[in-house]
Design an enzyme around this catalytic site. Structure first.
Site, mmCIF file in Angstrom:
data_model
loop_
_atom_site.group_PDB
_atom_site.id
_atom_site.type_symbol
_atom_site.label_atom_id
_atom_site.label_comp_id
_atom_site.label_asym_id
_atom_site.label_seq_id
_atom_site.Cartn_x
_atom_site.Cartn_y
_atom_site.Cartn_z
ATOM 1 N N ALA A 75 0.810 -1.216 0.000
ATOM 2 C CA ALA A 75 0.000 0.000 0.000
ATOM 3 C C ALA A 75 0.844 1.268 0.000
ATOM 4 O O ALA A 75 0.413 2.294 -0.519
ATOM 5 C CB ALA A 75 -0.945 -0.003 1.191
ATOM 6 N N THR A 76 2.027 1.216 0.590
ATOM 7 C CA THR A 76 2.883 2.408 0.550
ATOM 8 C C THR A 76 3.171 2.767 -0.905
ATOM 9 O O THR A 76 3.026 3.936 -1.318
ATOM 10 C CB THR A 76 4.204 2.153 1.305
ATOM 11 O OG1 THR A 76 3.888 1.810 2.656
ATOM 12 C CG2 THR A 76 5.101 3.370 1.280
ATOM 13 N N ASN A 155 -6.159 3.298 10.367
ATOM 14 C CA ASN A 155 -5.343 2.213 10.904
ATOM 15 C C ASN A 155 -5.118 2.299 12.408
ATOM 16 O O ASN A 155 -4.600 1.371 13.004
ATOM 17 C CB ASN A 155 -3.988 2.168 10.195
ATOM 18 C CG ASN A 155 -3.328 3.522 10.161
ATOM 19 O OD1 ASN A 155 -3.855 4.462 9.572
ATOM 20 N ND2 ASN A 155 -2.193 3.644 10.815
ATOM 21 N N GLN A 183 -6.764 -0.905 5.275
ATOM 22 C CA GLN A 183 -7.334 -1.542 6.468
ATOM 23 C C GLN A 183 -8.743 -2.091 6.210
ATOM 24 O O GLN A 183 -9.265 -2.823 7.056
ATOM 25 C CB GLN A 183 -7.388 -0.528 7.628
ATOM 26 C CG GLN A 183 -6.031 -0.074 8.113
ATOM 27 C CD GLN A 183 -5.281 -1.147 8.909
ATOM 28 O OE1 GLN A 183 -5.857 -2.125 9.381
ATOM 29 N NE2 GLN A 183 -3.985 -0.960 9.047
ATOM 30 N N SER A 203 -3.298 -3.758 0.389
ATOM 31 C CA SER A 203 -2.089 -4.485 0.752
ATOM 32 C C SER A 203 -2.461 -5.872 1.265
ATOM 33 O O SER A 203 -3.391 -6.003 2.054
ATOM 34 C CB SER A 203 -1.366 -3.707 1.848
ATOM 35 O OG SER A 203 -0.148 -4.313 2.173
ATOM 36 N N ALA A 204 -1.704 -6.900 0.836
ATOM 37 C CA ALA A 204 -2.087 -8.274 1.192
ATOM 38 C C ALA A 204 -1.891 -8.590 2.674
ATOM 39 O O ALA A 204 -2.655 -9.354 3.256
ATOM 40 C CB ALA A 204 -1.280 -9.272 0.348
ATOM 41 N N HIS A 205 -0.872 -7.987 3.314
ATOM 42 C CA HIS A 205 -0.530 -8.459 4.660
ATOM 43 C C HIS A 205 -1.494 -8.001 5.744
ATOM 44 O O HIS A 205 -1.380 -8.426 6.888
ATOM 45 C CB HIS A 205 0.921 -8.115 5.016
ATOM 46 C CG HIS A 205 1.205 -6.695 5.361
ATOM 47 N ND1 HIS A 205 1.264 -6.264 6.662
ATOM 48 C CD2 HIS A 205 1.469 -5.615 4.591
ATOM 49 C CE1 HIS A 205 1.578 -4.977 6.676
ATOM 50 N NE2 HIS A 205 1.699 -4.548 5.431
ATOM 51 N N CYS A 331 6.323 5.589 18.006
ATOM 52 C CA CYS A 331 7.426 4.654 18.178
ATOM 53 C C CYS A 331 7.567 4.347 19.660
ATOM 54 O O CYS A 331 6.830 4.857 20.486
ATOM 55 C CB CYS A 331 8.719 5.236 17.639
ATOM 56 S SG CYS A 331 9.155 6.777 18.438
HETATM 57 N N1 PMP Z 1 -1.986 2.699 4.644
HETATM 58 C C1 PMP Z 1 -2.526 2.252 5.786
HETATM 59 C C2 PMP Z 1 -3.833 2.809 6.226
HETATM 60 C C3 PMP Z 1 -1.865 1.281 6.533
HETATM 61 O O1 PMP Z 1 -2.406 0.846 7.675
HETATM 62 C C4 PMP Z 1 -0.622 0.781 6.073
HETATM 63 C C5 PMP Z 1 0.137 -0.264 6.861
HETATM 64 N N2 PMP Z 1 0.407 0.121 8.191
HETATM 65 C C6 PMP Z 1 -0.103 1.279 4.877
HETATM 66 C C7 PMP Z 1 -0.815 2.231 4.191
HETATM 67 C C8 PMP Z 1 1.193 0.773 4.326
HETATM 68 O O2 PMP Z 1 0.996 -0.492 3.764
HETATM 69 P P1 PMP Z 1 2.204 -1.443 3.347
HETATM 70 O O3 PMP Z 1 2.717 -2.029 4.618
HETATM 71 O O4 PMP Z 1 1.590 -2.449 2.449
HETATM 72 O O5 PMP Z 1 3.206 -0.607 2.628
#
Ligand code: PMP
Length: 395
Positions: A75-76, A155, A183, A203-205, A331
């Site tokens: 997703a990033t 998120n 999400q 995003s798959a994870h 963090c």
């Molecule tokens: N957008 C949202 C709302 C997320 O929660 C996350 C993951 N924390 C991301 C983007 C980034 O996704 P990825 O880990 O697949 O790069």
């Protein structure tokens, strides 16, 4: 029944790979290892066939066409491609982009860079319940606005925006609408056409698939969205995103989405039941607890609570052996910055830090929920028993 500690309650961060997903992926590391672009032989053809199948499945799951799905590394990357790709493609038409204060850094940071390089980015505040008021969005739109980016579900607090209303405002003004649905995909039903979405990141994870793979939905008609590629090379993905396709990852994404959508109606009810059990117990047994985000418009597995009169770091330490859980800070350093999402809701720095984000998974059991509730109640009570401020609070 014995409980394996720490119990995992951090599903907004990531989810375990579902065994069904792993099983589907394995042959694509070994037997079917071909490059999906090498369609001159059967190794490549097997990989390309699998990728095509997933493309159809993901498209169907979102109410899209297969040619509208671009595979990415997550997703990033999808967010970066959507935001920078549209900004670059439309810069002659306008330079104004609208987003909201509670977005993930994978949206906010590319927008900060665009803002530094000649674009004008408006960051709208959210209402106390964490939702964006679509009227506020309507007022923010100008003649130069080219893009609106508002996430589907947050998120940190799990809040679902009124995506249909936001899509309607964008459609009225002829502006592209991107949503970071990382999400939300597989957790709530999504139909990109019905909701007026032009670009969607996933995003798959986050849905029991592997890390390092995702997709961007890019609408190809009514209107056709133009994007300038941000990664160039071999011309894969219609030239929008070059790079050898991560075939096992894509197969995993496809299987993860298939399973999630199949189980969605049953699973969302079950997880919401467990989440509500946890919520009700914590709210009943502890006072001075603030719930973050809309109760009604929220992901079924998600709960965010801030505990007054406890110190965030001490709370995390007290729970570390029992619960794998996230707090309301960016963090875990000595002086953590409170989350920008919680401060956008009006929480103080102290309260934001003393926040727990509970994320249930499809594998979470009722015993684990009860265990978590008991551990949190014990920890908060113990910490407060040393707090003169708690003793002196006004009741
Ligand atoms: N957008 C949202 C709302 C997320 O929660 C996350 C993951 N924390 C991301 C983007 C980034 O996704 P990825 O880990 O697949 O790069």
């Amino acid at each position: 029944m014995t409980i394996r500690r720490p119990v995992y309650f951090d599903s907004h961060a990531t989810t375990p790979v579902d065994p069904r997903v792993l099983e589907a992926m394995l042959p694509f590391f070994t037997e079917h290892f071909g490059n999906a672009s090498s369609t001159a032989h059967e190794f490549g053809l097997a990989a390309a066939d699998a990728v095509d199948g997933v493309r159809r499945g993901v498209a169907e799951g979102l109410g899209a066409e297969p040619r509208e799905i671009v595979f990415t590394s997550g997703a990033t990357e999808s967010n970066n491609l959507a935001l920078r790709g549209v900004a670059e493609a439309l810069k002659k038409r306008g330079n104004h982009i609208v987003t909201c204060a509670t977005e993930h850094h994978a949206v906010l940071d590319p927008l900060v860079r665009l803002d530094r390089h000649g674009f004008d980015v408006t960051v709208l505040p959210v209402e106390p319940d964490g939702r964006l008021d679509s009227e506020r969005l309507r007022e923010a739109i100008r003649d130069e606005t080219i893009l609106v980016s508002v996430m589907f579900a947050n998120n940190e607090i799990g809040v679902l925006h009124d995506v249909a209303a936001i899509g309607a405002v964008c459609a009225e003004r002829g502006i592209l609408f991107h949503t970071d649905a990382t999400q939300a995909v597989g957790k709530v039903p999504i139909d990109v056409r019905a909701l007026g979405i032009h670009l969607l990141s996933l995003s798959a994870h986050k849905l029991y698939g592997p890390k390092g793979v995702g997709a961007l939905y890019v609408r190809r008609s009514e209107p056709r969205v133009r994007l300038i590629p941000q990664i160039e090379g071999g011309g894969q993905e219609r030239g929008i995103r070059s790079g050898t396709l991560n075939v096992p990852g894509i197969v995993g994404l496809g299987k993860a989405l298939e399973v999630a959508l199949e189980d969605l109606p049953e699973e969302s009810v079950r997880l919401a039941g467990l989440r509500d059990r946890l919520r009700e117990r914590l709210l009943a047994e502890l006072d001075e607890v603030v719930e973050n985000g809309s109760v009604e418009h929220r992901l079924p597995h998600s709960l965010s609570l801030s505990f007054g009169y406890v110190e965030g770091g001490a709370l995390v330490n007290a729970l570390r052996e029992d619960l794998a859980i996230s707090t309301g800070s960016a963090c875990s350093s000595e002086d953590p910055e409170p989350s920008h999402v919680l401060t956008a809701l009006g929480r103080s720095r102290e309260l934001a830090r003393a926040t727990l984000r509970f994320g249930l998974t499809r594998f979470t059991t009722i015993e684990e929920v009860d265990f978590a509730a008991q551990r949190v109640v014990d920890a908060v009570r113990r910490l407060r028993s040393h707090s003169p401020l708690y003793e002196m609070r006004e009741r």
